[in-house]
Design a protein around this motif. Structure first.
Motif, mmCIF file in Angstrom:
data_model
loop_
_atom_site.group_PDB
_atom_site.id
_atom_site.type_symbol
_atom_site.label_atom_id
_atom_site.label_comp_id
_atom_site.label_asym_id
_atom_site.label_seq_id
_atom_site.Cartn_x
_atom_site.Cartn_y
_atom_site.Cartn_z
ATOM 1 N N LEU A 158 13.281 13.778 -47.312
ATOM 2 C CA LEU A 158 12.532 15.106 -47.319
ATOM 3 C C LEU A 158 12.456 15.406 -45.892
ATOM 4 C CD1 LEU A 158 10.374 17.044 -48.188
ATOM 5 C CD2 LEU A 158 8.676 15.163 -47.718
ATOM 6 N N ILE A 159 12.986 16.791 -45.569
ATOM 7 C CA ILE A 159 12.923 17.262 -44.089
ATOM 8 C C ILE A 159 12.123 18.480 -44.312
ATOM 9 C CG2 ILE A 159 14.279 18.216 -42.351
ATOM 10 C CD1 ILE A 159 16.716 16.957 -44.086
ATOM 11 N N SER A 208 4.381 15.316 -42.767
ATOM 12 C CA SER A 208 3.782 16.366 -42.205
ATOM 13 C C SER A 208 3.955 16.427 -40.651
ATOM 14 C CB SER A 208 2.274 16.000 -42.229
ATOM 15 O OG SER A 208 1.501 17.206 -41.343
ATOM 16 N N THR A 209 4.311 17.604 -40.179
ATOM 17 C CA THR A 209 4.520 17.872 -38.569
ATOM 18 C C THR A 209 3.386 17.676 -37.981
ATOM 19 O OG1 THR A 209 4.411 20.197 -39.044
ATOM 20 C CG2 THR A 209 6.556 18.984 -39.013
ATOM 21 N N TRP A 254 16.382 20.290 -38.307
ATOM 22 C CA TRP A 254 16.340 21.392 -37.089
ATOM 23 C C TRP A 254 15.241 21.270 -36.161
ATOM 24 C CZ3 TRP A 254 15.467 21.503 -42.431
ATOM 25 C CH2 TRP A 254 13.959 21.826 -42.859
ATOM 26 N N SER A 255 15.019 21.718 -35.045
ATOM 27 C CA SER A 255 14.038 21.479 -34.188
ATOM 28 C C SER A 255 12.507 21.694 -34.931
ATOM 29 C CB SER A 255 14.012 22.478 -33.102
ATOM 30 O OG SER A 255 13.237 22.206 -32.241
ATOM 31 N N ILE A 312 9.780 27.265 -43.576
ATOM 32 C CA ILE A 312 9.049 28.539 -43.630
ATOM 33 C C ILE A 312 10.407 29.432 -43.258
ATOM 34 C CG2 ILE A 312 8.625 28.547 -41.062
ATOM 35 C CD1 ILE A 312 5.990 30.050 -42.069
ATOM 36 N N TYR A 313 11.661 29.014 -42.416
ATOM 37 C CA TYR A 313 12.428 29.914 -42.196
ATOM 38 C C TYR A 313 13.436 30.378 -43.134
ATOM 39 C CZ TYR A 313 10.942 28.260 -37.553
ATOM 40 O OH TYR A 313 10.258 28.064 -36.428
#
Length: 181
Positions: A44-45, A71-72, A93-94, A143-144
Motif C-alpha cells: 500500500l502506497i 496514514s501520513t 512519491w514525495s 489525491i493527485y
C-alpha cells in the motif's frame, strides 16, 4: 405538548450518534491481518489515510479486523513501513507512506481512502476487490490521480505491475444504512 416535540429531536440525536461511534472507531483502530486461512499480500502506497474492511464489499467499521492500514498523519494506529519482502518495483512519491500487509484471500476487502486537505479540497475514494491466494497486489491511493485508488497485480514472473480493474467499480456504500447518520 413540549415533551412531544423534544422526543423526536432526542431520538434523532441518539441515532446520529450511533453511526458516528463506528466512524470514530474506524480511525482509532488499526487493521488486523488474518491469523489463519488463505492470504494474499498488499503493498500500500498513500499520501493520506487508508482503512480496510476485510470480508466485506461495503463499509462496516464494526467488522473484526477493520481499521487503519496506513496514514501520513501521526496519531493514527497505522502499519507504516512494515515489510513482507514483496518483490517488484516500488512506485512512490514525495510525502507518501508505504506498508506491506497480509489480507484474506477469496473474500472481498473494502478499502477507503481519505486524502489530505489540499487547496481547500479533501477527497474520499473507495474500492473493493477479491484477492487471490498467494498473489501480490499494489494499491496506490492518492489525491493527485483524481482522488483515486489504483490496484495492480504482480504476475508470477514479477517484473512489472499490471493494472487490475476492481469490482464493483465506483463508490462503496455503508453495509448498514444507519451508519450514515
Amino acid at each position: 405538548m413540549t415533551v412531544l416535540r423534544v422526543i423526536p429531536v432526542a431520538l434523532l440525536v441518539l441515532l446520529t450518534g450511533c453511526g458516528q461511534v463506528a466512524n470514530i472507531r474506524s480511525l482509532s483502530t488499526g487493521y488486523a491481518p488474518p491469523q489463519s486461512g488463505e492470504t494474499a499480500r498488499v503493498r500500500l502506497i498513500t499520501d493520506g489515510l487508508v482503512r480496510a474492511v476485510p470480508g466485506r464489499d461495503c463499509l462496516d467499521w464494526n467488522v473484526p479486523g477493520a481499521g487503519v492500514m496506513a496514514s501520513t498523519k501521526s496519531g493514527f494506529p497505522d502499519h507504516n513501513g512494515e515489510s513482507l519482502g514483496m518483490p517488484g518495483p516500488i512506485y512512490t512519491w514525495s510525502g507518501a507512506v508505504t506498508t506491506e500487509l497480509v489480507v484474506p484471500a477469496n473474500k472481498p476487502i473494502a478499502l477507503h481512502y481519505l486524502g489530505q486537505l489540499q487547496y481547500s479540497r479533501q477527497c474520499f475514494s473507495s474500492m473493493t476487490f477479491v484477492p487471490r491466494p498467494g498473489v501480490d497486489y499494489m494499491v496506490q491511493a492518492t489525491i493527485y490521480a483524481n482522488c483515486s485508488i489504483q490496484l495492480h497485480e504482480l504476475p508470477a514472473h514479477g517484473q512489472q505491475w499490471e493494472p487490475v480493474e476492481p469490482t464493483p467499480k465506483g463508490k462503496l456504500s455503508m453495509c448498514n444504512a444507519m451508519d450514515n447518520f
